[in-house]
Design a protein around this motif. Structure first.
Motif, PDB file in Angstrom:
ATOM      1  N   TRP A  66       0.877  -0.596  -0.041  1.00 15.56           N
ATOM      2  CA  TRP A  66       0.017  -0.103   0.099  1.00 15.56           C
ATOM      3  C   TRP A  66       0.878   1.554   0.478  1.00 15.56           C
ATOM      4  O   TRP A  66       0.388   2.320   0.402  1.00 15.56           O
ATOM      5  CB  TRP A  66      -0.901   0.005   1.119  1.00 15.56           C
TER       6      TRP A  66
ATOM      7  N   VAL B 195     -10.925   6.733   8.432  1.00 14.67           N
ATOM      8  CA  VAL B 195     -11.559   5.378   7.967  1.00 14.67           C
ATOM      9  C   VAL B 195     -12.852   5.336   7.686  1.00 14.67           C
ATOM     10  O   VAL B 195     -13.204   5.169   9.063  1.00 14.67           O
ATOM     11  CB  VAL B 195     -10.355   4.872   9.080  1.00 14.67           C
TER      12      VAL B 195
ATOM     13  N   ALA C 124      -7.620   0.913  12.583  1.00 15.17           N
ATOM     14  CA  ALA C 124      -6.839   1.094  11.102  1.00 15.17           C
ATOM     15  C   ALA C 124      -6.563   2.898  12.391  1.00 15.17           C
ATOM     16  O   ALA C 124      -5.854   3.426  11.976  1.00 15.17           O
ATOM     17  CB  ALA C 124      -7.378   1.118   9.751  1.00 15.17           C
TER      18      ALA C 124
ATOM     19  N   VAL D  45      -9.820   6.862   4.114  1.00 15.79           N
ATOM     20  CA  VAL D  45      -9.199   5.842   3.231  1.00 15.79           C
ATOM     21  C   VAL D  45     -10.820   4.382   3.773  1.00 15.79           C
ATOM     22  O   VAL D  45     -11.424   4.502   4.914  1.00 15.79           O
ATOM     23  CB  VAL D  45      -8.536   4.816   4.215  1.00 15.79           C
TER      24      VAL D  45
ATOM     25  N   LEU E  44     -12.713   0.668   3.798  1.00  9.31           N
ATOM     26  CA  LEU E  44     -12.585  -0.328   3.922  1.00  9.31           C
ATOM     27  C   LEU E  44     -13.520  -0.943   3.550  1.00  9.31           C
ATOM     28  O   LEU E  44     -14.489  -1.708   4.185  1.00  9.31           O
ATOM     29  CB  LEU E  44     -11.577  -0.934   5.535  1.00  9.31           C
TER      30      LEU E  44
ATOM     31  N   THR F 294     -10.651  -0.396  -0.867  1.00  4.94           N
ATOM     32  CA  THR F 294     -10.214  -2.066  -1.162  1.00  4.94           C
ATOM     33  C   THR F 294     -11.026  -2.749  -1.993  1.00  4.94           C
ATOM     34  O   THR F 294     -12.318  -3.798  -1.317  1.00  4.94           O
ATOM     35  CB  THR F 294     -10.220  -2.723  -0.281  1.00  4.94           C
TER      36      THR F 294
ATOM     37  N   ILE G 158      -7.104  -6.080   7.584  1.00  2.55           N
ATOM     38  CA  ILE G 158      -5.763  -5.263   8.342  1.00  2.55           C
ATOM     39  C   ILE G 158      -4.455  -5.392   8.397  1.00  2.55           C
ATOM     40  O   ILE G 158      -3.898  -4.796   8.644  1.00  2.55           O
ATOM     41  CB  ILE G 158      -6.324  -5.339   9.776  1.00  2.55           C
TER      42      ILE G 158
ATOM     43  N   PHE H 158      -3.086  -2.904   6.045  1.00  2.00           N
ATOM     44  CA  PHE H 158      -3.119  -1.693   6.222  1.00  2.00           C
ATOM     45  C   PHE H 158      -1.645  -1.706   7.671  1.00  2.00           C
ATOM     46  O   PHE H 158      -1.108  -0.490   7.395  1.00  2.00           O
ATOM     47  CB  PHE H 158      -3.920  -1.551   7.500  1.00  2.00           C
ATOM     48  N   TYR H 159      -1.536  -2.698   8.518  1.00  2.00           N
ATOM     49  CA  TYR H 159      -0.932  -3.496   9.319  1.00  2.00           C
ATOM     50  C   TYR H 159       1.309  -2.617   8.423  1.00  2.00           C
ATOM     51  O   TYR H 159       1.449  -1.552   9.078  1.00  2.00           O
ATOM     52  CB  TYR H 159      -1.100  -4.243   9.808  1.00  2.00           C
TER      53      TYR H 159
ATOM     54  N   PHE I  15       1.497  -0.674   6.363  1.00  2.00           N
ATOM     55  CA  PHE I  15       1.305   0.423   5.438  1.00  2.00           C
ATOM     56  C   PHE I  15       2.120   1.024   6.150  1.00  2.00           C
ATOM     57  O   PHE I  15       2.560   2.209   6.359  1.00  2.00           O
ATOM     58  CB  PHE I  15      -0.056   0.817   4.688  1.00  2.00           C
ATOM     59  N   VAL I  16       0.595   1.072   7.878  1.00  2.00           N
ATOM     60  CA  VAL I  16       1.227   1.904   8.657  1.00  2.00           C
ATOM     61  C   VAL I  16       2.364   1.806   9.776  1.00  2.00           C
ATOM     62  O   VAL I  16       3.152   2.952   9.770  1.00  2.00           O
ATOM     63  CB  VAL I  16       0.007   1.823   9.596  1.00  2.00           C
TER      64      VAL I  16
END
Length: 340
Positions: free
Chosen positions: A191, A206, A219, A254, A256, A283, A309, A312-313, A315-316
């Motif tokens: 991502w 989000v 998120a 964002v 989801l 997504t 998730i 996303f994890y 990415f963050v």
């Protein structure tokens, strides 16, 4: 050198497989107890990421078993000393450490109030396990990073496994058993383009719906705790009731979307906001105006939301490092929070 958070994200597939293998007998026992009692409603007890896991399980139970689920404020027991009447109920208490005093107190209160109580914890033995009639070891292994990742995912996997056992839902059972393989695919998703899209933002929303709202809540928390980024989670329907007024070129969204009944709704909202000039990523392969973020389709509407998730994890964690921060050591936070 990899951060602990990144290492722990990479361990999610293995951790899920370990949980399903190590806790098989406990899952069976909890499912049997629920069948025998046939609870008419559920309550959950949790805080932080664990409460987001509880929210996910709320939707999963309501959608699969048709039983309403309510979240209990732990302070009902620890501060107010309330005595709840929970005969005919089941209670799910979630805590990685298993020792937060208010969570333990509320779990004890639920058990004494007549509920079938189930502890989901990464620490056995623990006070929380002692407070409940049944306990499942999340088997996530040591989690050093302050930001919970694999323990959050395994909390949901454990709850879904018990749900499938209780209801005899073979489709859900199969989907849960396939999650380690699906998580392995999700870990590899990239991502990184989202980082450029969000670089000038100071706040964001989000969005999600159903189980996806629970993922959106997690998120949003991770944006705050790892990156100092103000983020709030909303239902893609609820955001229209006021919050949408803030959305614009410098206030991105964002979304989801899972492959479930709400996919079109979530995707449509993302496209609508993008058409108004806001940045929106979603997504969903069917997005028309919003940026399409990669996802893994698990083949089941509930597990599909959970798989969101994982990328996303990844990415963050990278986003945090890109902002010159250490995702392992968020400002003002510590690993175990013991609230009363």
């Amino acid at each position: 050198m990899q951060t602990n958070m990144r290492k722990e994200i990479n361990e999610i597939p293995e951790a899920a497989a370990r949980l399903l293998a190590n806790s098989a007998s406990a899952i069976t026992a909890a499912g049997k107890a629920l069948r025998e009692r046939d609870p008419q409603f559920f309550v959950t007890v949790a805080r932080g990421s664990s409460d987001h896991a509880a929210l996910f399980l709320k939707y999963a139970i309501e959608l699969t078993a048709g039983r309403p689920v309510a979240s209990l404020g732990p302070s009902l027991a620890s501060i107010y000393g309330a005595k709840l009447k929970l005969g005919g109920a089941a209670a799910i208490a979630i805590s990685q450490s298993g020792k937060s005093p208010d969570i333990v107190a509320m779990a004890e209160g639920a058990t004494k109030g007549g509920a079938i109580s189930i502890a989901l914890t990464n620490t056995l033995p623990s006070p929380l396990a002692d407070a409940c009639l049944h306990s499942l070891d999340l088997s996530a292994g040591p989690e050093i990073s302050v930001a919970a990742t694999k323990s959050y995912v395994n909390s949901i996997v454990a709850g879904l496994a018990v749900l499938a056992e209780w209801t005899g839902d073979t489709d859900l059972d199969r989907a849960v058993k396939n999650l380690p393989e699906q998580f392995a695919k999700a870990v590899a998703l990239d991502w990184s383009e989202l980082a450029d899209d969000l670089k000038d933002a100071q706040s964001l929303y989000v969005l999600g719906r159903g189980p996806g709202l629970a993922i959106a809540s997690e998120a949003a928390l991770k944006f705050k705790e790892t990156s100092g980024m103000h983020a709030e989670a909303y239902s893609s329907a609820e955001v229209l009731h006021g919050p949408v007024a803030l959305v614009g070129p410098s206030f991105p969204v964002v979304a989801l979307a899972a492959r479930d009944a709400a996919e079109a709704s979530v995707t449509g909202m993302a496209d609508s906001l993008a058409d108004r000039g806001a940045y929106a990523g979603v997504t969903a392969a069917g997005a028309k105006s919003a940026r399409k973020l990669p996802f893994v389709a698990t083949g089941h509407p509930i597990t599909d939301a959970l798989a969101l998730i994982v990328p996303f994890y990844g990415f963050v964690e990278a986003w945090s490092r890109g902002r010159g921060l250490d995702p392992d050591k968020p400002v003002n936070l510590k690993k175990v929070t013991e609230t009363r």
